[in-house]
Design an enzyme around this catalytic site. Structure first.
Site, PDB file in Angstrom:
ATOM      1  N   ARG A 131       0.796  -1.237   0.000  1.00 27.60           N
ATOM      2  CA  ARG A 131       0.000   0.000   0.000  1.00 27.60           C
ATOM      3  C   ARG A 131       0.820   1.275   0.000  1.00 27.60           C
ATOM      4  NH1 ARG A 131      -2.797  -3.488   3.569  1.00 27.60           N
ATOM      5  NH2 ARG A 131      -4.333  -4.563   2.312  1.00 27.60           N
ATOM      6  N   GLY A 191      -1.267 -11.131   8.796  1.00 29.75           N
ATOM      7  CA  GLY A 191      -1.221 -12.586   8.976  1.00 29.75           C
ATOM      8  C   GLY A 191      -2.272 -13.137   9.906  1.00 29.75           C
ATOM      9  N   GLU A 193      -4.961 -14.400   9.319  1.00 30.76           N
ATOM     10  CA  GLU A 193      -5.594 -15.603   8.780  1.00 30.76           C
ATOM     11  C   GLU A 193      -4.685 -16.815   8.919  1.00 30.76           C
ATOM     12  OE1 GLU A 193      -5.817 -12.600   7.477  1.00 30.76           O
ATOM     13  OE2 GLU A 193      -7.955 -12.414   7.892  1.00 30.76           O
ATOM     14  N   ASP A 302     -14.549 -11.842  11.616  1.00 33.87           N
ATOM     15  CA  ASP A 302     -13.447 -11.294  10.824  1.00 33.87           C
ATOM     16  C   ASP A 302     -13.572  -9.783  10.631  1.00 33.87           C
ATOM     17  OD1 ASP A 302     -11.090 -11.326   9.457  1.00 33.87           O
ATOM     18  OD2 ASP A 302     -11.899 -12.117   7.593  1.00 33.87           O
TER      19      ASP A 302
END
Length: 529
Positions: A131, A191, A193, A302
């Site tokens: 980004r 990270g 996930e 989430d």
């Protein structure tokens, strides 16, 4: 491996006489970035996170005349999520696969290109994206998908230092633009996930030496540790994968954190799971946590709270506002961390009450089940990482909103290092309507929506507001759009041929204003004829 390959490949082009940096990016310049509207010195434009440009040559009266000035193709595929920096006529940006480049900001002509050599077995969650840069002194700083932090010479693109922050093979990575403050470069890890243990790091800009690290899942004996069941904190996620903001008056960083792991299964990690889905107020010199505010306790959907927090001063009050992925717009006293208001700005079904502190509380039908349950918003949230904006002239907060509901299910999943760790599955719900996207203008003093501009479909574009009375945004159909900041009336659009996964910026050279955004695999720049 030879030195060139180990430290990346640099292609240097003939540098135009016009493209010489007038001065280093000092700490003082960064603190006063809003006084240099001709530049874009840091991820959100200045430390407040407002993504507001003081330029007004392009305004409500003439925005319909905007034309394309140049386009630069990154020659990489995938989502292009960069926010460029512009420093004294040079545009610095990153791209997919940890590619980076410097361009003549007037013409788009390349000055240098840098390619970081990525291992073949990296584990990015959600695309091989980056980004953007931070800048300090005569360097620009890149955080990479294999969990490294790299300083490049801003003039040549050559590597000055390169340090490993964590083992990428266990799921750690970086996707954010770093934040340069004083003599430090601040990064937060991705990270969530993969069951990583989240952290925020500060590195010395000159040497790359790590000065401090703040873990976002507390170890035994540390404050907040009792909010985790057993050893779940060790793989508890709470990444910090978006760029925070900074208040020079109090020397505090405000850094948001993401979901606990596994993201959609609360069984096995009973408790609030501090400091996941929180806003952390940190002393920038030491990393000491002064206060925190947790948006979603014991998250099972989430709903990372990594949206950019914006510093707003209203009637002598020092506030910080965030439109959260869980569908609520929060305003917090940034001196104390006390919640002042939380109002829904999108369709939500998970909460219909508030606790004693005014914080939205989950209802009995919000948790995922084995069979699956429809909950709004969906896992991608009512908004996500794309930047909001605050315009001090209109006193409005502009945010990209997504209306989508998901069916959330849950099932046991053992943790295995380096493997995805969701504990669930979710997919769009056919029972829930609507499915749409919009740019919404919110009043921070009431939390109420002032106006809305509907997109054809949900978008991943961020927002820029300007002193010209404009709001710029993009959409998934490839349009770059200018709106009247006061009422949301569309004034102009340009079809770029690729979906927008980025946030616009503005800058000026020799008195001429430009507006830039990434779309598809290219950087597009516009100005008046």
């Amino acid at each position: 491996m030879n030195r060139l390959l180990r430290h990346g490949t640099v292609f240097v082009f003939l540098v135009l006489a016009c493209c010489t940096s007038k001065a280093q990016v000092t700490s003082e310049r960064l603190v006063n970035a809003a006084r240099e509207p001709q530049n874009w010195l840091t991820y959100s434009g200045d430390y407040s996170g407002r993504r507001f440009s003081g330029l007004k040559q392009i305004n409500v009266a003439n925005a319909s005349s905007l034309v394309s000035k140049w386009v630069y193709q990154t020659a990489a595929t995938g989502k292009l999520e960069t926010t460029p920096l512009v420093i004294d006529g040079i545009l610095y940006a990153t791209a997919q696969e940890d590619r980076a480049f410097a361009l003549d900001a007037r013409t788009g002509r390349p000055i240098w290109i840098f390619q970081h050599p990525l291992p073949s077995d990296i584990r990015p969650c959600c695309g091989r994206v980056n980004r953007g840069f931070a800048a300090s002194g005569n360097k620009v700083f890149l955080a990479t998908l294999d969990a490294r932090v790299i300083a490049l010479d801003a003039k040549t693109g050559n590597v000055v230092w390169d340090v490993e922050a964590a083992d990428y093979k266990t799921g750690y990575s970086f996707t954010l633009a770093p934040l340069a403050v004083k003599n430090l470069v601040i990064v937060g890890v991705s990270g969530g996930e993969y069951g990583i243990r989240g952290f925020i790091d500060a590195y010395e800009a000159e040497t790359g030496r790590r000065k401090w690290r703040v873990y976002t899942t507390p170890e035994p004996g540390a404050a907040g540790h009792d909010s985790w069941e057993g050893d779940s904190w060790k793989v508890g996620g709470a990444p910090a994968w978006m760029t925070g903001t900074y208040d020079p008056e109090t020397n505090q960083l405000f850094w948001p954190t993401g979901n606990p792991s596994p993201s959609n299964r609360g069984e096995g990690r009973a408790g609030d799971n501090l400091f996941s889905n929180s806003l952390l107020a940190l002393d920038v010199d030491s990393g000491k946590m002064n206060w925190f505010f947790q948006f979603t306790r014991h998250d099972e959907h989430d709903w990372d709270a990594t949206q950019v927090p914006i510093l707003i001063d209203v009637q002598g009050k020092h506030l910080i506002a965030q439109a959260n992925r869980n569908g609520f717009f929060y305003v917090v006293d940034r001196t104390t961390g006390k919640l002042l208001s939380a109002e829904a700005y999108a369709h939500i079904t998970w909460s219909d009450t508030k606790d004693a502190d005014g914080r939205p509380a989950p209802n009995a039908t919000s948790s995922p089940t084995l069979e699956g349950r429809t909950v709004c918003p969906g896992a991608l949230g009512s908004t996500n990482w794309m930047s909001p904006s605050f315009n001090p002239d209109t006193s409005l907060f502009y945010v990209t909103a997504r209306e989508q509901c998901d069916v959330f299910s849950t099932a046991p999943q053992p943790y295995e290092a380096g493997h995805a760790y969701y504990g669930s599955a979710y997919f769009p719900s056919d029972k829930a309507e609507p499915y749409l996207g919009a740019l919404r203008a919110l009043d921070p003093t009431t939390g109420k929506m002032k106006w809305e501009f509907r997109h054809v479909s949900p978008t991943w574009s961020g927002v820029l507001s300007t002193a010209g009375g404009l709001v710029f945004t993009g959409d998934a159909e490839g349009n770059f759009i200018a709106l009247d900041a006061a009422d949301g009336k569309p004034l102009w659009h340009f079809q770029m041929g690729g979906a927008v996964y980025s946030s616009p910026i503005a800058y000026a050279i020799d008195g001429k204003q430009f507006v830039t955004i990434a779309a598809g695999s290219a950087i597009f720049t516009f100005a008046l004829p």
